[in-house]
Every structure is written in structure tokens, then in C-alpha cells.
Design a protein around this motif. Structure first.
Motif, PDB file in Angstrom:
ATOM      1  N   LEU A 244     -21.156  -2.938  11.952  1.00 57.66           N
ATOM      2  CA  LEU A 244     -22.475  -3.589  11.969  1.00 57.66           C
ATOM      3  C   LEU A 244     -23.447  -2.833  12.872  1.00 57.66           C
ATOM      4  O   LEU A 244     -24.646  -2.814  12.642  1.00 57.66           O
ATOM      5  CB  LEU A 244     -22.335  -5.039  12.431  1.00 57.66           C
ATOM      6  CG  LEU A 244     -21.631  -5.973  11.451  1.00 57.66           C
ATOM      7  CD1 LEU A 244     -21.345  -7.309  12.104  1.00 57.66           C
ATOM      8  CD2 LEU A 244     -22.446  -6.160  10.185  1.00 57.66           C
ATOM      9  N   LEU A 245     -22.903  -2.203  13.923  1.00 59.41           N
ATOM     10  CA  LEU A 245     -23.750  -1.457  14.859  1.00 59.41           C
ATOM     11  C   LEU A 245     -24.174  -0.104  14.293  1.00 59.41           C
ATOM     12  O   LEU A 245     -25.107   0.520  14.796  1.00 59.41           O
ATOM     13  CB  LEU A 245     -22.994  -1.230  16.180  1.00 59.41           C
ATOM     14  CG  LEU A 245     -22.727  -2.479  17.006  1.00 59.41           C
ATOM     15  CD1 LEU A 245     -21.682  -2.192  18.085  1.00 59.41           C
ATOM     16  CD2 LEU A 245     -24.014  -2.980  17.638  1.00 59.41           C
TER      17      LEU A 245
ATOM     18  N   ALA B 100     -19.974   9.167   4.835  1.00 63.29           N
ATOM     19  CA  ALA B 100     -19.173   7.974   5.122  1.00 63.29           C
ATOM     20  C   ALA B 100     -18.924   7.864   6.618  1.00 63.29           C
ATOM     21  O   ALA B 100     -18.973   6.783   7.199  1.00 63.29           O
ATOM     22  CB  ALA B 100     -17.859   8.036   4.354  1.00 63.29           C
ATOM     23  N   ARG B 101     -18.664   9.001   7.249  1.00 66.10           N
ATOM     24  CA  ARG B 101     -18.427   9.021   8.687  1.00 66.10           C
ATOM     25  C   ARG B 101     -19.665   8.559   9.447  1.00 66.10           C
ATOM     26  O   ARG B 101     -19.591   7.740  10.354  1.00 66.10           O
ATOM     27  CB  ARG B 101     -18.085  10.463   9.095  1.00 66.10           C
ATOM     28  CG  ARG B 101     -17.814  10.613  10.552  1.00 66.10           C
ATOM     29  CD  ARG B 101     -16.409  10.230  10.856  1.00 66.10           C
ATOM     30  NE  ARG B 101     -16.190  10.145  12.282  1.00 66.10           N
ATOM     31  CZ  ARG B 101     -15.108   9.643  12.833  1.00 66.10           C
ATOM     32  NH1 ARG B 101     -14.141   9.193  12.080  1.00 66.10           N
ATOM     33  NH2 ARG B 101     -14.976   9.586  14.130  1.00 66.10           N
TER      34      ARG B 101
ATOM     35  N   SER C 265     -18.273  -2.762  15.047  1.00 65.42           N
ATOM     36  CA  SER C 265     -18.702  -1.353  15.107  1.00 65.42           C
ATOM     37  C   SER C 265     -19.434  -0.948  13.838  1.00 65.42           C
ATOM     38  O   SER C 265     -20.424  -0.206  13.894  1.00 65.42           O
ATOM     39  CB  SER C 265     -17.495  -0.437  15.294  1.00 65.42           C
ATOM     40  OG  SER C 265     -16.772  -0.824  16.432  1.00 65.42           O
TER      41      SER C 265
ATOM     42  N   ASP D  41     -20.442  16.549  -4.762  1.00 65.51           N
ATOM     43  CA  ASP D  41     -19.897  16.478  -3.402  1.00 65.51           C
ATOM     44  C   ASP D  41     -20.822  15.896  -2.361  1.00 65.51           C
ATOM     45  O   ASP D  41     -20.393  15.704  -1.221  1.00 65.51           O
ATOM     46  CB  ASP D  41     -19.506  17.890  -2.920  1.00 65.51           C
ATOM     47  CG  ASP D  41     -18.367  18.458  -3.755  1.00 65.51           C
ATOM     48  OD1 ASP D  41     -18.413  19.662  -4.060  1.00 65.51           O
ATOM     49  OD2 ASP D  41     -17.456  17.685  -4.117  1.00 65.51           O
TER      50      ASP D  41
ATOM     51  N   THR E  61       0.839  -1.205   0.000  1.00 66.88           N
ATOM     52  CA  THR E  61       0.000   0.000   0.000  1.00 66.88           C
ATOM     53  C   THR E  61       0.874   1.255   0.000  1.00 66.88           C
ATOM     54  O   THR E  61       0.604   2.214  -0.728  1.00 66.88           O
ATOM     55  CB  THR E  61      -0.923   0.007   1.231  1.00 66.88           C
ATOM     56  OG1 THR E  61      -1.683  -1.205   1.263  1.00 66.88           O
ATOM     57  CG2 THR E  61      -1.876   1.188   1.206  1.00 66.88           C
TER      58      THR E  61
ATOM     59  N   ASP F 168     -24.705  18.668  13.808  1.00 61.81           N
ATOM     60  CA  ASP F 168     -23.500  19.096  14.533  1.00 61.81           C
ATOM     61  C   ASP F 168     -22.467  17.987  14.585  1.00 61.81           C
ATOM     62  O   ASP F 168     -21.273  18.213  14.377  1.00 61.81           O
ATOM     63  CB  ASP F 168     -23.849  19.475  15.979  1.00 61.81           C
ATOM     64  CG  ASP F 168     -24.746  20.695  16.042  1.00 61.81           C
ATOM     65  OD1 ASP F 168     -25.587  20.766  16.956  1.00 61.81           O
ATOM     66  OD2 ASP F 168     -24.595  21.566  15.169  1.00 61.81           O
ATOM     67  N   LYS F 169     -22.912  16.780  14.896  1.00 61.54           N
ATOM     68  CA  LYS F 169     -21.965  15.695  15.128  1.00 61.54           C
ATOM     69  C   LYS F 169     -21.444  15.104  13.834  1.00 61.54           C
ATOM     70  O   LYS F 169     -20.305  14.655  13.756  1.00 61.54           O
ATOM     71  CB  LYS F 169     -22.615  14.593  15.977  1.00 61.54           C
ATOM     72  CG  LYS F 169     -22.839  15.028  17.426  1.00 61.54           C
ATOM     73  CD  LYS F 169     -23.710  14.049  18.185  1.00 61.54           C
ATOM     74  CE  LYS F 169     -22.950  12.826  18.651  1.00 61.54           C
ATOM     75  NZ  LYS F 169     -23.810  12.007  19.540  1.00 61.54           N
ATOM     76  N   PHE F 170     -22.303  15.077  12.793  1.00 63.55           N
ATOM     77  CA  PHE F 170     -21.894  14.385  11.574  1.00 63.55           C
ATOM     78  C   PHE F 170     -22.035  15.220  10.310  1.00 63.55           C
ATOM     79  O   PHE F 170     -21.642  14.777   9.246  1.00 63.55           O
ATOM     80  CB  PHE F 170     -22.728  13.104  11.400  1.00 63.55           C
ATOM     81  CG  PHE F 170     -22.451  12.075  12.460  1.00 63.55           C
ATOM     82  CD1 PHE F 170     -23.277  11.970  13.568  1.00 63.55           C
ATOM     83  CD2 PHE F 170     -21.360  11.227  12.371  1.00 63.55           C
ATOM     84  CE1 PHE F 170     -23.017  11.039  14.564  1.00 63.55           C
ATOM     85  CE2 PHE F 170     -21.096  10.281  13.356  1.00 63.55           C
ATOM     86  CZ  PHE F 170     -21.921  10.202  14.449  1.00 63.55           C
TER      87      PHE F 170
ATOM     88  N   ALA G 294     -17.949  12.874   2.554  1.00 64.63           N
ATOM     89  CA  ALA G 294     -17.124  12.565   3.719  1.00 64.63           C
ATOM     90  C   ALA G 294     -17.987  12.452   4.974  1.00 64.63           C
ATOM     91  O   ALA G 294     -17.827  11.539   5.773  1.00 64.63           O
ATOM     92  CB  ALA G 294     -16.065  13.653   3.899  1.00 64.63           C
ATOM     93  N   ASP G 295     -18.915  13.392   5.141  1.00 71.60           N
ATOM     94  CA  ASP G 295     -19.798  13.343   6.311  1.00 71.60           C
ATOM     95  C   ASP G 295     -20.624  12.075   6.294  1.00 71.60           C
ATOM     96  O   ASP G 295     -20.832  11.428   7.323  1.00 71.60           O
ATOM     97  CB  ASP G 295     -20.765  14.536   6.310  1.00 71.60           C
ATOM     98  CG  ASP G 295     -20.052  15.835   6.621  1.00 71.60           C
ATOM     99  OD1 ASP G 295     -20.547  16.893   6.189  1.00 71.60           O
ATOM    100  OD2 ASP G 295     -19.002  15.787   7.290  1.00 71.60           O
TER     101      ASP G 295
ATOM    102  N   ALA H  82       1.636   4.110  -3.101  1.00 72.62           N
ATOM    103  CA  ALA H  82       1.457   5.554  -2.895  1.00 72.62           C
ATOM    104  C   ALA H  82       2.797   6.277  -3.058  1.00 72.62           C
ATOM    105  O   ALA H  82       2.973   7.384  -2.553  1.00 72.62           O
ATOM    106  CB  ALA H  82       0.868   5.816  -1.509  1.00 72.62           C
TER     107      ALA H  82
ATOM    108  N   ARG I  19     -28.686  15.540  17.467  1.00 68.45           N
ATOM    109  CA  ARG I  19     -27.760  16.546  16.927  1.00 68.45           C
ATOM    110  C   ARG I  19     -26.923  16.018  15.756  1.00 68.45           C
ATOM    111  O   ARG I  19     -25.705  16.200  15.723  1.00 68.45           O
ATOM    112  CB  ARG I  19     -26.813  17.061  18.025  1.00 68.45           C
ATOM    113  CG  ARG I  19     -27.511  17.898  19.082  1.00 68.45           C
ATOM    114  CD  ARG I  19     -26.498  18.714  19.899  1.00 68.45           C
ATOM    115  NE  ARG I  19     -25.505  17.880  20.540  1.00 68.45           N
ATOM    116  CZ  ARG I  19     -24.182  18.107  20.515  1.00 68.45           C
ATOM    117  NH1 ARG I  19     -23.714  19.154  19.878  1.00 68.45           N
ATOM    118  NH2 ARG I  19     -23.348  17.296  21.114  1.00 68.45           N
TER     119      ARG I  19
END
Ligand SMILES: Nc1ncnc2c1ncn2[C@@H]1O[C@H](COP(=O)(O)OP(=O)(O)OP(=O)(O)O)[C@@H](O)[C@H]1O
Ligand SMILES: Nc1ncnc2c1ncn2[C@@H]1O[C@H](COP(=O)(O)OP(=O)(O)OP(=O)(O)O)[C@@H](O)[C@H]1O
Lengths: 215, 215
Positions: B131-132, B208-209, B129, B145, B19, B167-169, B205-206, B23, B164
Motif C-alpha cells: 500500500l505504501l 513489478a519490483r 508495504s 518485455d 504449490t 539505477d535502483k529499479f 520485472a523491473d 510445480a 535514482r
């Protein structure tokens, strides 16, 4: 509350079972080794000694009632393939199988595993990707939801307008540190160079994302 | 262009080396097994047969010139501990060591590894995680985007104002699907219940998070 069946309580299967059980999910674990079952029985709802290559034994578990079934058998790749085939035949709705090698991974995918993981290989890629991503020099909280951090960019290069960090990551560059020089509020045409340290601000989630993504 | 030394070209070490090399980083790999070196020599800058428990041999590598050193030896935990001690003594600036068990992980941390990874264990936690976390029913791109997606929330509960999510995500809930009922533009006091399907929008990005975080 979802129901999970973990077949094989090695290091990978046990870590999954414990994480799910700690999140109050219903977790059933089976393994052919009594020692493995003894180590996990107090941490999950049910743990039983069972040979996963025994299709009748698997059928009795009511495999189709679980939301997710995980075949976490590694070295014994015959057992892992047989258990995967048997679980799918018994109606497993979402089946995740672990493979130790690429060849076994291909077989598991072709016999019906919905997802195949190769922990050693995948973790190697993941860790390398994190190393390629920007590294945090300092960070602190700005209010409850935001992070301010100085990050070293390694391979990040180009003008701020081309990099589009706010659009892609929700991260705003508020200053750039290059050697002795600090440029505050850099313009969109400012060219980031290797080794620059950026002062950035974003929500916790955006910042974690930026920090983990190679750019 | 950063310089990486990978000690041990097993599945984990090889995945990291490949990897990083893909790169365009400078990658040197050493392993005591000729077969392991043959398999990797064409993919990295330098690959050498070397016994990492031989401190003199390690010193000749110029360990302190590498940005990151990885001790990717697994089963042979004596070798992995000795290599970690030797690499640190030779001036390794950032040392990552792999452990197969928790006990070895503790030893490696205490003898100076800056980071210790347990791929099987860590991957089990990570997969659990995921899966949850909320699962995506459908998703499509809104412009270059942003992502619009229908997600099933599993364990997510509570009023929108308490959760929230923006705010969080950075994620906005634009509608909630419950059984036959669709509530568009739910108010802040709307109570999310288990099994609800949320129509959400956010940057790639948000999103995916949000998708990867247990809530
Ligand atoms: N036929 C089988 N039925 C049920 N369990 C099995 C069977 N074969 C192996 N197992 C169990 O699967 C578990 C994990 O397998 P094994 O240890 O071979 O692989 P591993 O790759 O070392 O696993 P890990 O990396 O998760 O520790 C073991 O606890 C083992 O007892
Ligand atoms: N003393 C040593 N010096 C250099 N390399 C070593 C030494 N001992 C073991 N290795 C190498 O480390 C590599 C990985 O070790 P090993 O296969 O024992 O662990 P593993 O946990 O199965 O690794 P992986 O999961 O990464 O495949 C092997 O290619 C092996 O040849």
C-alpha cells in the motif's frame, strides 16, 4: 500522508497498522476488544473500542474519508462479512478484507471487498514460490547498486538465449560452475543444466526479483 | 526435482504442499488428523496420518533425505516446538517452522528452525508495504518485455537525480503529470512532489519490483 482505517487489531490488523504508522501514515484502529485496543493505542493516531457490526458506529467514523479501509476480522466471519457490507455502504473507497477460508473469501468479494487476502493460504503459496526460485549460495555487493552472486538454479534449464535472463530480469550470467568445470562468459547457446551454479551480476533490485521468482 | 516434507496440512501447510506439487516437486505430507490427510492425499505423492511429536515415527520418514522440511503446525504450539526439535535431531537439512506468535517464533528459532514464518503477521507487513508503494493508474505492454505505466507516487519526493530510479529499479521516468501540466523528458534536477503522476517505462520485472517496493 494517506489515511488508513484498520477494523480489527488481531495479528494481521496490528502488523498492518504498525507498518503504516511507522511509515508516518495516519492510522486509525477500531476493535471490539479492550485488550486489543490497549495493545495498539500508543502506536497509532487513534484507537477506539467499537463493534464493527454496528453500522451507525461505523458511519460515525467517516469511513469515506479514508484512502484505504481494512477489515481484519478473522474467526468471527459473520462480523467480517457484516463489517465489509457496512463499510462499503458507508462509502469506503478501497476496501481490503481478510478471510480465513476460501468460502468466506468468495462471499467477501461478492459483497464488495476490493481486495480479499487469506494470510495463511497466501503465505503458503508465497513461501513455496520462493523455495522454487533459484537459491543464493554466496552474494556480495559490487559498488553501491549491484549484486554479484553465485546461485543454484534447481529447476532452471535450457540455453542462455532461450532463458533470456537479461531481458526478463536484468541479470547477466558471467560464469557457470558445473562440478569441477568453470565456464567463463558462456555463449548464448550454452545449455544450463539442473544443479549448475551460475555466477550472476545485476542491480540489487533485479537480483532480488530474480531470487524471488520461480523460473 | 526436489523433495519436500510438510508436517501439518492446515491452510498454510496445504497451500505450500499444493504449490510445490503443482510445480512437479516431490511432496510428502503428514498430519495427525485423518480429515486433513483425506483432503490432501490426491494432490501430493504421499500423505500419511502421523503424530509429529512421536520422534520414532518422524525418524522412520527419513527426514534427512528431504531438501526442505516444513513444520506447519499452528495452534498446538507444543506440538510445533516438539516437531521442530525432533526434525532437527533427525537430521533435517533445511527446516522452516510456522509460528502463531512472536514468543513461539523466538523459541522455534532457538531450537534450530532455519526459518520461522508468522503468516498473519508477515502478510500484514507485506500488504502494508504494497500500500505504501507507488500505485498504478494505467499500464500496458510495450513489446513483449516492457511495461509503460502511469503511476501515482504517494510519498515519493525529491529530485530525479536523488531518487535514482534507473539505477535502483531500472525504471525510466519519461514524463511527469502534475495537475494540468505535463513535463516530458524531465531533467535530472526535476523535483517530484507528492501526488505527481509519473509516466514510466521499464522491463516487466523491473516494473513489478518498482510497484511492490515502498520507496
Ligand atoms: N464485531 C467486531 N468488531 C470489531 N472488532 C472485532 C469484531 N469481531 C472481532 N473483532 C476483532 O478482530 C480481531 C481479529 O479477529 P480474530 O482474532 O477473530 O481473527 P484471527 O483470524 O485470529 O485474526 P489474526 O489472525 O489477525 O490474529 C480481534 O482483535 C477481535 O477482537
Ligand atoms: N502433533 C501433530 N502432528 C501432526 N500434525 C499435527 C499435530 N498437531 C496439529 N497438527 C496438524 O497441523 C495442522 C495445522 O495446525 P492448526 O490448524 O492447529 O494450526 P493453524 O495455525 O490453524 O494452521 P493453518 O493456519 O495452517 O490452518 C492441522 O491440520 C493439524 O491437524
Amino acid at each position: 500522508r494517506r489515511q488508513y482505517l484498520i477494523i480489527g487489531a488481531g495479528r494481521f490488523g496490528s502488523a498492518m497498522a504498525e507498518t503504516l504508522a511507522n511509515a508516518d501514515q495516519e492510522v486509525v484502529v477500531v476493535d471490539s476488544s479492550e485488550a486489543a485496543i490497549d495493545a495498539i493505542v500508543d502506536k497509532v493516531d487513534h484507537a477506539m473500542i467499537l463493534d464493527a457490526t454496528n453500522e451507525n458506529a461505523l458511519l460515525k467514523l467517516g469511513i469515506d474519508t479514508f484512502d484505504v479501509v481494512v477489515v481484519a476480522i478473522g474467526h468471527n466471519f459473520e462480523a467480517s462479512i457484516l463489517a465489509t457490507v457496512a463499510a462499503k455502504a458507508a462509502g469506503a473507497r478501497h476496501l481490503i478484507s481478510k478471510a480465513n477460508t476460501q468460502m468466506v473469501a468468495r462471499v467477501l468479494a461478492s459483497v464488495g471487498a476490493d481486495e480479499v487476502v487469506r494470510p495463511e493460504h497466501d503465505m503458503g503459496i508465497r513461501l513455496a514460490s520462493q523455495l522454487l526460485a533459484p537459491s543464493v549460495v554466496h552474494a556480495f555487493d559490487l559498488g553501491p547498486d549491484h549484486t554479484v552472486a553465485e546461485v543454484e538454479t534447481h529447476e532452471l534449464e535450457g540455453s542462455l538465449s532461450k532463458l533470456r535472463l537479461p531481458d526478463k530480469f536484468g541479470i547477466h550470467v558471467i560464469a557457470v560452475h558445473r562440478g569441477e568445470t568453470l565456464t567463463v562468459n558462456p555463449s548464448a547457446s550454452f545449455e544450463i543444466a539442473k544443479g549448475d551454479r551460475l555466477l550472476v551480476v545485476g542491480s540489487h533490485a533485479d537480483f532480488a526479483r530474480f531470487h524471488e521468482e520461480p523460473l
